[in-house]
Design a protein around this motif. Structure first.
Motif, PDB file in Angstrom:
ATOM      1  N   UNK A 263       0.831  -1.200   0.000  1.00  0.00           N
ATOM      2  CA  UNK A 263       0.000   0.000   0.000  1.00  0.00           C
ATOM      3  C   UNK A 263       0.870   1.256   0.000  1.00  0.00           C
ATOM      4  N   UNK A 264       0.331   2.327  -0.599  1.00  0.00           N
ATOM      5  CA  UNK A 264       1.015   3.626  -0.569  1.00  0.00           C
ATOM      6  C   UNK A 264       1.366   4.025   0.873  1.00  0.00           C
ATOM      7  N   UNK A 265       0.487   3.722   1.827  1.00  0.00           N
ATOM      8  CA  UNK A 265       0.714   4.119   3.221  1.00  0.00           C
ATOM      9  C   UNK A 265       1.795   3.288   3.910  1.00  0.00           C
ATOM     10  N   UNK A 266       2.289   2.217   3.266  1.00  0.00           N
ATOM     11  CA  UNK A 266       3.185   1.264   3.926  1.00  0.00           C
ATOM     12  C   UNK A 266       4.653   1.655   3.907  1.00  0.00           C
ATOM     13  N   UNK A 267       5.096   2.397   2.913  1.00  0.00           N
ATOM     14  CA  UNK A 267       6.521   2.554   2.632  1.00  0.00           C
ATOM     15  C   UNK A 267       7.325   3.143   3.769  1.00  0.00           C
ATOM     16  N   UNK A 268       8.631   2.895   3.752  1.00  0.00           N
ATOM     17  CA  UNK A 268       9.544   3.384   4.786  1.00  0.00           C
ATOM     18  C   UNK A 268       9.749   4.890   4.648  1.00  0.00           C
ATOM     19  N   UNK A 269       9.776   5.573   5.788  1.00  0.00           N
ATOM     20  CA  UNK A 269       9.682   7.035   5.833  1.00  0.00           C
ATOM     21  C   UNK A 269      10.973   7.718   5.405  1.00  0.00           C
TER      22      UNK A 269
ATOM     23  N   UNK B  91      -2.600  -3.496   9.644  1.00  0.00           N
ATOM     24  CA  UNK B  91      -3.345  -2.496  10.416  1.00  0.00           C
ATOM     25  C   UNK B  91      -4.780  -2.350   9.923  1.00  0.00           C
ATOM     26  N   UNK B  92      -4.960  -2.066   8.622  1.00  0.00           N
ATOM     27  CA  UNK B  92      -6.296  -1.742   8.139  1.00  0.00           C
ATOM     28  C   UNK B  92      -7.214  -2.952   8.138  1.00  0.00           C
TER      29      UNK B  92
ATOM     30  N   UNK C  59     -14.815   0.399  11.812  1.00  0.00           N
ATOM     31  CA  UNK C  59     -14.572   0.233  13.242  1.00  0.00           C
ATOM     32  C   UNK C  59     -13.552  -0.858  13.555  1.00  0.00           C
ATOM     33  N   UNK C  60     -12.770  -0.590  14.596  1.00  0.00           N
ATOM     34  CA  UNK C  60     -11.703  -1.500  15.011  1.00  0.00           C
ATOM     35  C   UNK C  60     -12.270  -2.798  15.552  1.00  0.00           C
ATOM     36  N   UNK C  61     -11.543  -3.878  15.285  1.00  0.00           N
ATOM     37  CA  UNK C  61     -11.815  -5.186  15.882  1.00  0.00           C
ATOM     38  C   UNK C  61     -10.701  -5.420  16.900  1.00  0.00           C
TER      39      UNK C  61
ATOM     40  N   UNK D 153      -1.129  -2.036   5.239  1.00  0.00           N
ATOM     41  CA  UNK D 153      -1.785  -3.126   4.511  1.00  0.00           C
ATOM     42  C   UNK D 153      -0.799  -4.245   4.185  1.00  0.00           C
ATOM     43  N   UNK D 154       0.212  -4.418   5.042  1.00  0.00           N
ATOM     44  CA  UNK D 154       1.185  -5.491   4.911  1.00  0.00           C
ATOM     45  C   UNK D 154       1.218  -6.275   6.217  1.00  0.00           C
ATOM     46  N   UNK D 155       1.077  -7.593   6.137  1.00  0.00           N
ATOM     47  CA  UNK D 155       0.990  -8.431   7.333  1.00  0.00           C
ATOM     48  C   UNK D 155       2.266  -8.401   8.149  1.00  0.00           C
ATOM     49  N   UNK D 156       2.120  -8.733   9.436  1.00  0.00           N
ATOM     50  CA  UNK D 156       3.265  -8.923  10.323  1.00  0.00           C
ATOM     51  C   UNK D 156       4.035 -10.156   9.859  1.00  0.00           C
ATOM     52  N   UNK D 157       5.335 -10.033   9.580  1.00  0.00           N
ATOM     53  CA  UNK D 157       6.091 -11.196   9.115  1.00  0.00           C
ATOM     54  C   UNK D 157       6.386 -12.213  10.208  1.00  0.00           C
TER      55      UNK D 157
END
Length: 442
Positions: free
Chosen positions: A30-36, A225-226, A212-214, A75-79
């Motif tokens: 996702x666009x929101x995922x990349x390293x800052x 996250x999402x 809403x959060x689960x 939008x990337x799973x925990x490895x």
């Protein structure tokens, strides 16, 4: 540089956003995922200089070392495997990849994302400084990316507590302090996706989206996250006003929506007014997946500008006053302090465009709109910089990062904020990857 810069424009345009999505062994989704990466464009007596640095976070260092994402992202799973996650059961790892916003607390600067960490950095060298070590038990797992710094340098934000009992928690962090002061809280079964909030001198306005959060998903699974949020239109959305004086809460029911940003909030007579940029469903999240963005397909999602007039006894009226605008700006002296009459933002001017392609000024009273386009270039958040000593609310310039096919590097437009005329164009020595938010360090 082309054109001429205003002689008074002296200071630094600071930019934050993702800059690395593809690693040798795996990629982000996702666009929101990349390293800052942080960027600094320094204006000084007509001269301009540029520098950039990756934010040297634990996430960045471990991801580079392993050649693959080391933490869960938007939008990337925990490895980590299930057994590895059991080692910190109930207290999942949180990324410090603060790729969204930059905020000042006193004279110190911090970068943030939607996690609870404040990652320090030097606004001149862009070197990473330690994450602020907080010494309180506020117990929040998430936090709005957009904090608000008041005139005294204190930092306000809304944290989210997840668990059997969830809550939005409005807090204040004073300069030099390590303990957050709890001002008030909204208790609720499942908090909505929270990217930002708004303030008036007397209230903090929190929008509870229908995404809403689960809570158990955050605490027990390795989902991204999402994917720990679920669209829940049946229960609609809520707007909450938390008093900064006594912490009391008033709430209003509104139709289901998703929102990232507010234009502003203000109080007018017996009304509290919130001007919010809303989406009717969470499709915008999938619209910003990298695969879709890289394909050049139309963005396909148009936000609406909604004005909510909140009154006593739960009464609310809604006005739709436009569409297409995102990443809004008002005069910094008006935000959270007084009613603004002018706003600026990036615009999806052409429905077939794959991304934002215009910069717009909107008169919030009359609805008059003025736009500036640089051909078919992508145009990101416009940062408004007021002219020192100016009386008029729109006396200043907009700094707008742009990028078009064929550009060797990004080009930053300097626009007259009142007329929307382009005064100068600054050519950066490299492409500045598409980011989100900017700040001005004078």
């Amino acid at each position: 540089m082309e054109g001429r810069l205003p002689v008074w424009l002296r200071g630094s345009l600071l930019l934050n956003g993702p800059a690395l999505w593809d690693l040798p062994q795996a990629s982000y989704r996702h666009w929101f995922d990349g390293l800052a990466m942080l960027h600094r464009v320094q204006f000084d007596e007509g001269r301009v200089s540029y520098r950039s640095r990756f934010l040297q976070t634990e996430d960045y260092r471990r991801s580079i070392a392993s050649s693959a994402p080391a933490f869960a992202a938007f939008d990337t799973r925990d490895p980590e495997s299930f057994l590895e996650r059991l080692k910190h059961f109930g207290k999942p790892r949180v990324t410090d990849n603060a790729a969204v916003v930059m905020s000042r607390i006193g004279d110190r600067w911090f970068a943030t994302t939607e996690g609870p960490l404040l990652v320090g950095f030097d606004p001149e060298t862009l070197q990473t400084r330690p994450t602020l070590a907080l010494e309180d038990d506020l117990g929040v797992q998430l936090m709005a990316a957009h904090g608000i710094t008041d005139s005294k340098g204190s930092y306000w934000n809304v944290g989210v507590t997840l668990g059997p009992k969830c809550a939005y928690k409005l807090f204040r962090l004073q300069p030099g302090a390590r303990r957050r002061e709890l001002i008030g809280q909204v208790r609720l079964p499942k908090p909505g996706y929270t990217h930002a909030f708004a303030m008036t001198p007397r209230h903090a306005l929190v929008w509870e989206t229908a995404l809403r959060a689960q809570p158990l998903g955050f605490l027990l699974t390795g989902r991204s996250y999402i994917h720990n949020f679920k669209w829940d239109p049946v229960h609609g959305s809520m707007l909450h006003a938390v008093s900064v004086g006594d912490g009391s809460v008033r709430s209003w029911e509104v139709p289901p929506m998703v929102a990232f940003h507010a234009i502003q909030a203000y109080e007018q007579g017996d009304e509290t007014v919130l001007e919010l940029i809303v989406y009717d469903d969470p499709e915008i999240m999938d619209a910003l997946l990298l695969e879709r963005l890289r394909s050049g397909a139309p963005l396909g999602v148009t936000p609406r500008l909604m004005r909510y007039r909140l009154r006593a006894r739960g009464e609310v009226t809604m006005e739709n006053f436009g569409q297409g605008l995102e990443l809004p700006q008002v005069h910094p002296a008006r935000w959270a302090r007084a009613k603004a009459t002018v706003a600026w933002g990036t615009l999806l001017g052409n429905p077939s465009s794959p991304f934002f392609d215009a910069t717009e000024r909107i008169d919030l009273a009359s609805g008059e709109r003025r736009s500036w386009r640089r051909g078919t270039a992508v145009q990101l958040e416009p940062l408004f910089v007021p002219r020192p000593g100016a009386d008029n609310e729109d006396d200043g310039v907009l700094l707008v990062p742009t990028l078009a096919d064929g550009d060797v590097g990004s080009m930053i437009a300097v626009l007259d904020a009142e007329t929307m005329e382009c005064l100068a164009m600054v050519k950066a020595p490299q492409v500045i990857p598409f980011g989100y938010h900017a700040a001005w360090a004078g």
